[in-house]
Motif scaffolding. Sequence first.
Motif, PDB file in Angstrom:
ATOM      1  N   UNK A   1       0.432  -2.134  -9.772  1.00  0.00           N
ATOM      2  CA  UNK A   1       0.494  -3.172  -8.753  1.00  0.00           C
ATOM      3  C   UNK A   1       1.369  -4.328  -9.227  1.00  0.00           C
ATOM      4  N   UNK A   2       1.162  -4.766 -10.456  1.00  0.00           N
ATOM      5  CA  UNK A   2       1.951  -5.886 -10.994  1.00  0.00           C
ATOM      6  C   UNK A   2       3.432  -5.546 -11.044  1.00  0.00           C
ATOM      7  N   UNK A   3       3.759  -4.318 -11.396  1.00  0.00           N
ATOM      8  CA  UNK A   3       5.160  -3.898 -11.472  1.00  0.00           C
ATOM      9  C   UNK A   3       5.782  -3.821 -10.087  1.00  0.00           C
TER      10      UNK A   3
ATOM     11  N   UNK B   1       0.836  -1.205   0.000  1.00  0.00           N
ATOM     12  CA  UNK B   1       0.000   0.000   0.000  1.00  0.00           C
ATOM     13  C   UNK B   1       0.869   1.253   0.000  1.00  0.00           C
ATOM     14  N   UNK B   2       1.859   1.282   0.877  1.00  0.00           N
ATOM     15  CA  UNK B   2       2.729   2.455   0.977  1.00  0.00           C
ATOM     16  C   UNK B   2       3.551   2.632  -0.299  1.00  0.00           C
ATOM     17  N   UNK B   3       4.094   1.543  -0.832  1.00  0.00           N
ATOM     18  CA  UNK B   3       4.872   1.650  -2.085  1.00  0.00           C
ATOM     19  C   UNK B   3       4.003   2.160  -3.226  1.00  0.00           C
ATOM     20  N   UNK B   4       2.790   1.636  -3.353  1.00  0.00           N
ATOM     21  CA  UNK B   4       1.887   2.065  -4.421  1.00  0.00           C
ATOM     22  C   UNK B   4       1.434   3.512  -4.225  1.00  0.00           C
ATOM     23  N   UNK B   5       1.179   3.891  -2.999  1.00  0.00           N
ATOM     24  CA  UNK B   5       0.762   5.255  -2.709  1.00  0.00           C
ATOM     25  C   UNK B   5       1.875   6.241  -3.043  1.00  0.00           C
ATOM     26  N   UNK B   6       3.093   5.951  -2.616  1.00  0.00           N
ATOM     27  CA  UNK B   6       4.225   6.832  -2.934  1.00  0.00           C
ATOM     28  C   UNK B   6       4.450   6.912  -4.438  1.00  0.00           C
TER      29      UNK B   6
ATOM     30  N   UNK C   1       9.252  18.874  -4.316  1.00  0.00           N
ATOM     31  CA  UNK C   1      10.588  18.419  -3.942  1.00  0.00           C
ATOM     32  C   UNK C   1      11.666  19.367  -4.460  1.00  0.00           C
ATOM     33  N   UNK C   2      11.450  19.931  -5.651  1.00  0.00           N
ATOM     34  CA  UNK C   2      12.415  20.868  -6.220  1.00  0.00           C
ATOM     35  C   UNK C   2      12.545  22.139  -5.379  1.00  0.00           C
ATOM     36  N   UNK C   3      11.511  22.493  -4.640  1.00  0.00           N
ATOM     37  CA  UNK C   3      11.542  23.691  -3.796  1.00  0.00           C
ATOM     38  C   UNK C   3      12.015  23.395  -2.376  1.00  0.00           C
ATOM     39  N   UNK C   4      12.393  22.155  -2.103  1.00  0.00           N
ATOM     40  CA  UNK C   4      12.881  21.804  -0.780  1.00  0.00           C
ATOM     41  C   UNK C   4      11.842  21.164   0.125  1.00  0.00           C
ATOM     42  N   UNK C   5      10.640  20.961  -0.400  1.00  0.00           N
ATOM     43  CA  UNK C   5       9.583  20.313   0.387  1.00  0.00           C
ATOM     44  C   UNK C   5       9.725  18.801   0.191  1.00  0.00           C
ATOM     45  N   UNK C   6       9.846  18.090   1.288  1.00  0.00           N
ATOM     46  CA  UNK C   6       9.975  16.631   1.193  1.00  0.00           C
ATOM     47  C   UNK C   6       8.968  15.967   2.119  1.00  0.00           C
ATOM     48  N   UNK C   7       8.591  14.770   1.763  1.00  0.00           N
ATOM     49  CA  UNK C   7       7.719  13.986   2.634  1.00  0.00           C
ATOM     50  C   UNK C   7       8.239  12.567   2.668  1.00  0.00           C
ATOM     51  N   UNK C   8       7.966  11.889   3.757  1.00  0.00           N
ATOM     52  CA  UNK C   8       8.255  10.462   3.854  1.00  0.00           C
ATOM     53  C   UNK C   8       6.999   9.768   4.357  1.00  0.00           C
ATOM     54  N   UNK C   9       6.808   8.586   3.858  1.00  0.00           N
ATOM     55  CA  UNK C   9       5.678   7.755   4.256  1.00  0.00           C
ATOM     56  C   UNK C   9       6.235   6.348   4.404  1.00  0.00           C
ATOM     57  N   UNK C  10       6.293   5.866   5.643  1.00  0.00           N
ATOM     58  CA  UNK C  10       6.929   4.576   5.911  1.00  0.00           C
ATOM     59  C   UNK C  10       6.127   3.769   6.917  1.00  0.00           C
ATOM     60  N   UNK C  11       6.211   2.444   6.812  1.00  0.00           N
ATOM     61  CA  UNK C  11       5.560   1.606   7.828  1.00  0.00           C
ATOM     62  C   UNK C  11       6.423   1.553   9.082  1.00  0.00           C
TER      63      UNK C  11
END
Length: 133
Positions: A127-129, A64-69, A80-90
């Motif tokens: 999903x398959x990939x 779910x997390x991989x597909x969402x990201x 991201x180019x402006x310096x805004x980053x996010x992380x989403x991890x289990x």
Amino acid sequence: MNFEIFPLENDTAAFPCLIKDTAMSKVWFKQDDKFFLPKACLNFEFFSPYIYANPLHCNLTYLYIRLLRDDLKEYTYAARLTGMVYTLVPAMNSILLSVKGYNDKQHIILKKIMEKMVTFEIDDKRFEIIKEA
């Protein structure tokens, strides 16, 4: 962009201070007294007893997390180019979401991520990939 810096308080704390503490959240504050940048770090933890209930749930959470990201890549690229980053991890019994960068636009990317987390529909081809990666 709004790069307004609030005046430095006379008694600036050396460490973050807890300014709000409820059953659902904690809010910490530390004014940047070194670089004077209008940046913030927002951290959220979504708890669920099912995330690591068994190997199936663990793997489904990971997918779910991989597909969402993957789905958010195009939208978050410019941010991201402006310096805004996010992380989403289990994590153990939770999903961690962190958004860091200039505080004037964080609410926009945070809202998009939260909406996507709730309304996300999995693309069969992606999903398959991703399940094979």
